[in-house]
Motif scaffolding. Structure first.
Motif, PDB file in Angstrom:
ATOM      1  N   LEU A 127      47.469 -18.777 -90.129  1.00 12.04           N
ATOM      2  CA  LEU A 127      46.128 -18.729 -90.696  1.00 12.04           C
ATOM      3  C   LEU A 127      45.278 -17.583 -90.139  1.00 12.04           C
ATOM      4  CD1 LEU A 127      44.318 -21.893 -89.229  1.00 12.04           C
ATOM      5  CD2 LEU A 127      46.355 -20.885 -88.276  1.00 12.04           C
ATOM      6  N   HIS A 128      45.487 -17.229 -88.870  1.00  9.43           N
ATOM      7  CA  HIS A 128      44.681 -16.159 -88.270  1.00  9.43           C
ATOM      8  C   HIS A 128      45.063 -14.787 -88.810  1.00  9.43           C
ATOM      9  CE1 HIS A 128      48.264 -16.863 -85.925  1.00  9.43           C
ATOM     10  NE2 HIS A 128      48.161 -15.715 -85.319  1.00  9.43           N
ATOM     11  N   ALA A 129      46.304 -14.642 -89.291  1.00  4.69           N
ATOM     12  CA  ALA A 129      46.736 -13.385 -89.896  1.00  4.69           C
ATOM     13  C   ALA A 129      46.407 -13.344 -91.387  1.00  4.69           C
ATOM     14  CB  ALA A 129      48.234 -13.191 -89.694  1.00  4.69           C
ATOM     15  N   GLU A 130      46.449 -14.522 -92.030  1.00  2.00           N
ATOM     16  CA  GLU A 130      46.245 -14.576 -93.483  1.00  2.00           C
ATOM     17  C   GLU A 130      44.772 -14.618 -93.875  1.00  2.00           C
ATOM     18  OE1 GLU A 130      48.847 -17.559 -95.359  1.00  2.00           O
ATOM     19  OE2 GLU A 130      49.963 -17.565 -93.482  1.00  2.00           O
ATOM     20  N   GLN A 131      43.952 -15.298 -93.082  1.00  2.00           N
ATOM     21  CA  GLN A 131      42.521 -15.437 -93.382  1.00  2.00           C
ATOM     22  C   GLN A 131      41.691 -15.208 -92.116  1.00  2.00           C
ATOM     23  OE1 GLN A 131      41.298 -15.703 -96.376  1.00  2.00           O
ATOM     24  NE2 GLN A 131      43.242 -16.032 -97.431  1.00  2.00           N
ATOM     25  N   PRO A 132      41.757 -13.996 -91.548  1.00  3.07           N
ATOM     26  CA  PRO A 132      41.080 -13.754 -90.266  1.00  3.07           C
ATOM     27  C   PRO A 132      39.565 -13.966 -90.318  1.00  3.07           C
ATOM     28  CG  PRO A 132      41.839 -11.688 -91.240  1.00  3.07           C
ATOM     29  CD  PRO A 132      42.462 -12.793 -92.032  1.00  3.07           C
ATOM     30  N   ALA A 133      38.919 -13.547 -91.399  1.00  6.62           N
ATOM     31  CA  ALA A 133      37.457 -13.685 -91.474  1.00  6.62           C
ATOM     32  C   ALA A 133      37.046 -15.153 -91.437  1.00  6.62           C
ATOM     33  CB  ALA A 133      36.932 -13.009 -92.741  1.00  6.62           C
ATOM     34  N   ALA A 134      37.767 -16.006 -92.161  1.00  6.61           N
ATOM     35  CA  ALA A 134      37.450 -17.433 -92.178  1.00  6.61           C
ATOM     36  C   ALA A 134      37.696 -18.067 -90.811  1.00  6.61           C
ATOM     37  CB  ALA A 134      38.278 -18.142 -93.246  1.00  6.61           C
ATOM     38  N   VAL A 135      38.774 -17.652 -90.152  1.00  7.01           N
ATOM     39  CA  VAL A 135      39.071 -18.173 -88.814  1.00  7.01           C
ATOM     40  C   VAL A 135      37.992 -17.754 -87.828  1.00  7.01           C
ATOM     41  CG1 VAL A 135      40.664 -17.995 -86.860  1.00  7.01           C
ATOM     42  CG2 VAL A 135      41.551 -18.390 -89.166  1.00  7.01           C
ATOM     43  N   ILE A 136      37.598 -16.498 -87.869  1.00  4.68           N
ATOM     44  CA  ILE A 136      36.568 -15.997 -86.951  1.00  4.68           C
ATOM     45  C   ILE A 136      35.259 -16.762 -87.128  1.00  4.68           C
ATOM     46  CG2 ILE A 136      35.085 -14.001 -86.462  1.00  4.68           C
ATOM     47  CD1 ILE A 136      37.645 -12.295 -87.228  1.00  4.68           C
ATOM     48  N   GLU A 137      34.835 -16.941 -88.379  1.00  6.77           N
ATOM     49  CA  GLU A 137      33.585 -17.643 -88.649  1.00  6.77           C
ATOM     50  C   GLU A 137      33.662 -19.104 -88.206  1.00  6.77           C
ATOM     51  OE1 GLU A 137      29.858 -18.623 -89.456  1.00  6.77           O
ATOM     52  OE2 GLU A 137      30.688 -16.580 -89.412  1.00  6.77           O
ATOM     53  N   THR A 138      34.812 -19.742 -88.457  1.00  8.71           N
ATOM     54  CA  THR A 138      34.997 -21.142 -88.071  1.00  8.71           C
ATOM     55  C   THR A 138      34.962 -21.306 -86.551  1.00  8.71           C
ATOM     56  OG1 THR A 138      36.320 -21.553 -90.052  1.00  8.71           O
ATOM     57  CG2 THR A 138      36.552 -23.119 -88.246  1.00  8.71           C
ATOM     58  N   VAL A 139      35.651 -20.423 -85.847  1.00  6.70           N
ATOM     59  CA  VAL A 139      35.697 -20.476 -84.385  1.00  6.70           C
ATOM     60  C   VAL A 139      34.318 -20.230 -83.800  1.00  6.70           C
ATOM     61  CG1 VAL A 139      36.574 -19.301 -82.326  1.00  6.70           C
ATOM     62  CG2 VAL A 139      38.130 -19.864 -84.206  1.00  6.70           C
ATOM     63  N   ARG A 140      33.642 -19.211 -84.278  1.00  8.44           N
ATOM     64  CA  ARG A 140      32.315 -18.867 -83.759  1.00  8.44           C
ATOM     65  C   ARG A 140      31.326 -20.018 -83.976  1.00  8.44           C
ATOM     66  NH1 ARG A 140      31.414 -14.063 -86.255  1.00  8.44           N
ATOM     67  NH2 ARG A 140      32.017 -12.766 -84.491  1.00  8.44           N
ATOM     68  N   SER A 141      31.362 -20.596 -85.182  1.00  6.73           N
ATOM     69  CA  SER A 141      30.452 -21.702 -85.497  1.00  6.73           C
ATOM     70  C   SER A 141      30.698 -22.904 -84.602  1.00  6.73           C
ATOM     71  CB  SER A 141      30.624 -22.087 -86.973  1.00  6.73           C
ATOM     72  OG  SER A 141      29.844 -23.215 -87.291  1.00  6.73           O
ATOM     73  N   PHE A 142      31.967 -23.246 -84.399  1.00  8.22           N
ATOM     74  CA  PHE A 142      32.309 -24.398 -83.568  1.00  8.22           C
ATOM     75  C   PHE A 142      31.903 -24.198 -82.112  1.00  8.22           C
ATOM     76  CE2 PHE A 142      35.565 -26.360 -80.766  1.00  8.22           C
ATOM     77  CZ  PHE A 142      35.232 -27.693 -80.951  1.00  8.22           C
ATOM     78  N   LEU A 143      32.201 -23.030 -81.574  1.00 10.36           N
ATOM     79  CA  LEU A 143      31.920 -22.786 -80.157  1.00 10.36           C
ATOM     80  C   LEU A 143      30.436 -22.607 -79.873  1.00 10.36           C
ATOM     81  CD1 LEU A 143      34.867 -20.415 -79.140  1.00 10.36           C
ATOM     82  CD2 LEU A 143      34.662 -22.885 -78.779  1.00 10.36           C
ATOM     83  N   ASN A 144      29.691 -22.145 -80.838  1.00 13.28           N
ATOM     84  CA  ASN A 144      28.246 -21.952 -80.635  1.00 13.28           C
ATOM     85  C   ASN A 144      27.432 -23.215 -80.875  1.00 13.28           C
ATOM     86  OD1 ASN A 144      28.399 -19.252 -79.883  1.00 13.28           O
ATOM     87  ND2 ASN A 144      28.211 -18.502 -81.970  1.00 13.28           N
ATOM     88  N   LYS A 145      28.063 -24.217 -81.443  1.00 14.55           N
ATOM     89  CA  LYS A 145      27.360 -25.463 -81.741  1.00 14.55           C
ATOM     90  C   LYS A 145      27.058 -26.219 -80.437  1.00 14.55           C
ATOM     91  CE  LYS A 145      28.876 -27.606 -85.290  1.00 14.55           C
ATOM     92  NZ  LYS A 145      29.734 -28.435 -86.167  1.00 14.55           N
ATOM     93  N   THR A 146      25.831 -26.639 -80.268  1.00 12.63           N
ATOM     94  CA  THR A 146      25.456 -27.357 -79.035  1.00 12.63           C
ATOM     95  C   THR A 146      25.567 -28.863 -79.227  1.00 12.63           C
ATOM     96  OG1 THR A 146      23.139 -27.303 -79.713  1.00 12.63           O
ATOM     97  CG2 THR A 146      23.919 -25.534 -78.284  1.00 12.63           C
TER      98      THR A 146
END
Length: 248
Positions: free
Chosen positions: A229-248
């Motif tokens: 998934l990180h190779a096939e849809q990198p933009a979606a993975v990046i946004e998902t990871v960033r959103s999850f980790l930044n959530k308080t």
């Protein structure tokens, strides 16, 4: 690379740290990224001991060496089971956990054809990478998978070829990769399971096990993505990871 809260990323079977380099480049403004070569892969040492307990201890040692008290972790496939093992054994070291396209259950061996192809390559007598790919093509039809596997074909000190992966140990102990997580353990902190919509690695029937071991978890699927998934849809993975980790 980067600055901020540590995020340690762990690759899957036959992979290496650079599989996640482009993802890390997009996250380095928010986090300090540590990209790990697991034992028997990449530039890390080769050893006969190769279990998830061993690989989780490697991460614990890395944290100690780098002076990291706690970190966020993300692991793909085999790497996902490594970071799950760490979180279940040493929950105090892990702030948030991201598991990419793997469940905590047992998986039967399904890499035999890849191992047959890699072992068919006469690495000590190899004349070119093209020769290696031609041999591997007899076993693996998909060019992208062949290219991924051949990233582990490096140059030795004498100018010849060598495997960066510890092919004999991986071949002998491949069953270890399918090992289930400890059903009596649990990790209560925020956890994201991120599956590929077109992958069969995380099934509907896996939700019960996921919720039992990781009660503060949720599962999402990345659209139009398979196991990589990180190779096939990198933009979606990046946004998902960033959103999850930044959530308080």
């Amino acid at each position: 690379m980067g600055a901020g809260k540590p995020l340690i990323i762990v690759h899957g079977l036959f992979g290496s740290a650079d599989n996640w380099f482009s993802i890390a480049r997009e996250l380095e403004k928010n986090f300090t990224l540590y990209l790990v070569d697991q034992r028997n892969h990449g530039d890390s040492p080769h050893t006969a001991d190769w279990t998830y307990a061993d690989m989780a201890e490697d991460l614990r040692e890395l944290m100690s060496d780098e002076g990291i008290s706690t970190a966020n972790f993300m692991g793909h496939s085999m790497g996902g089971k490594t970071v799950m093992t760490l979180a279940l054994k040493h929950p105090g070291l892990v702030d948030k956990l991201i598991v990419a396209d793997i469940a905590p259950r047992f998986y039967p061996i399904h890499h035999q054809r890849i191992l047959e192809g890699l072992n068919a390559i006469p690495v000590n007598d190899l004349k070119s990478r093209k020769e290696a790919e031609d041999i591997l093509a007899q076993y693996i039809q998909t060019p992208g998978i062949r290219q991924f596997l051949l990233k582990s074909l490096g140059r030795g000190d004498n100018g010849g070829f060598k495997w960066k992966v510890n092919l004999p140990v991986i071949t002998e102990k491949i069953a270890n990769v399918g090992e289930a997580m400890d059903a009596n353990a649990h990790f209560d902190k925020p956890t994201l399971f991120m599956g590929g919509e077109n992958s069969d690695y995380i099934l509907e029937t896996d939700k019960k096990d996921i919720e039992q071991l990781f009660p503060s978890s949720h599962l999402i699927y990345i659209k139009n993505a398979g196991h990589w998934l990180h190779a096939e849809q990198p933009a979606a993975v990046i946004e998902t990871v960033r959103s999850f980790l930044n959530k308080t």
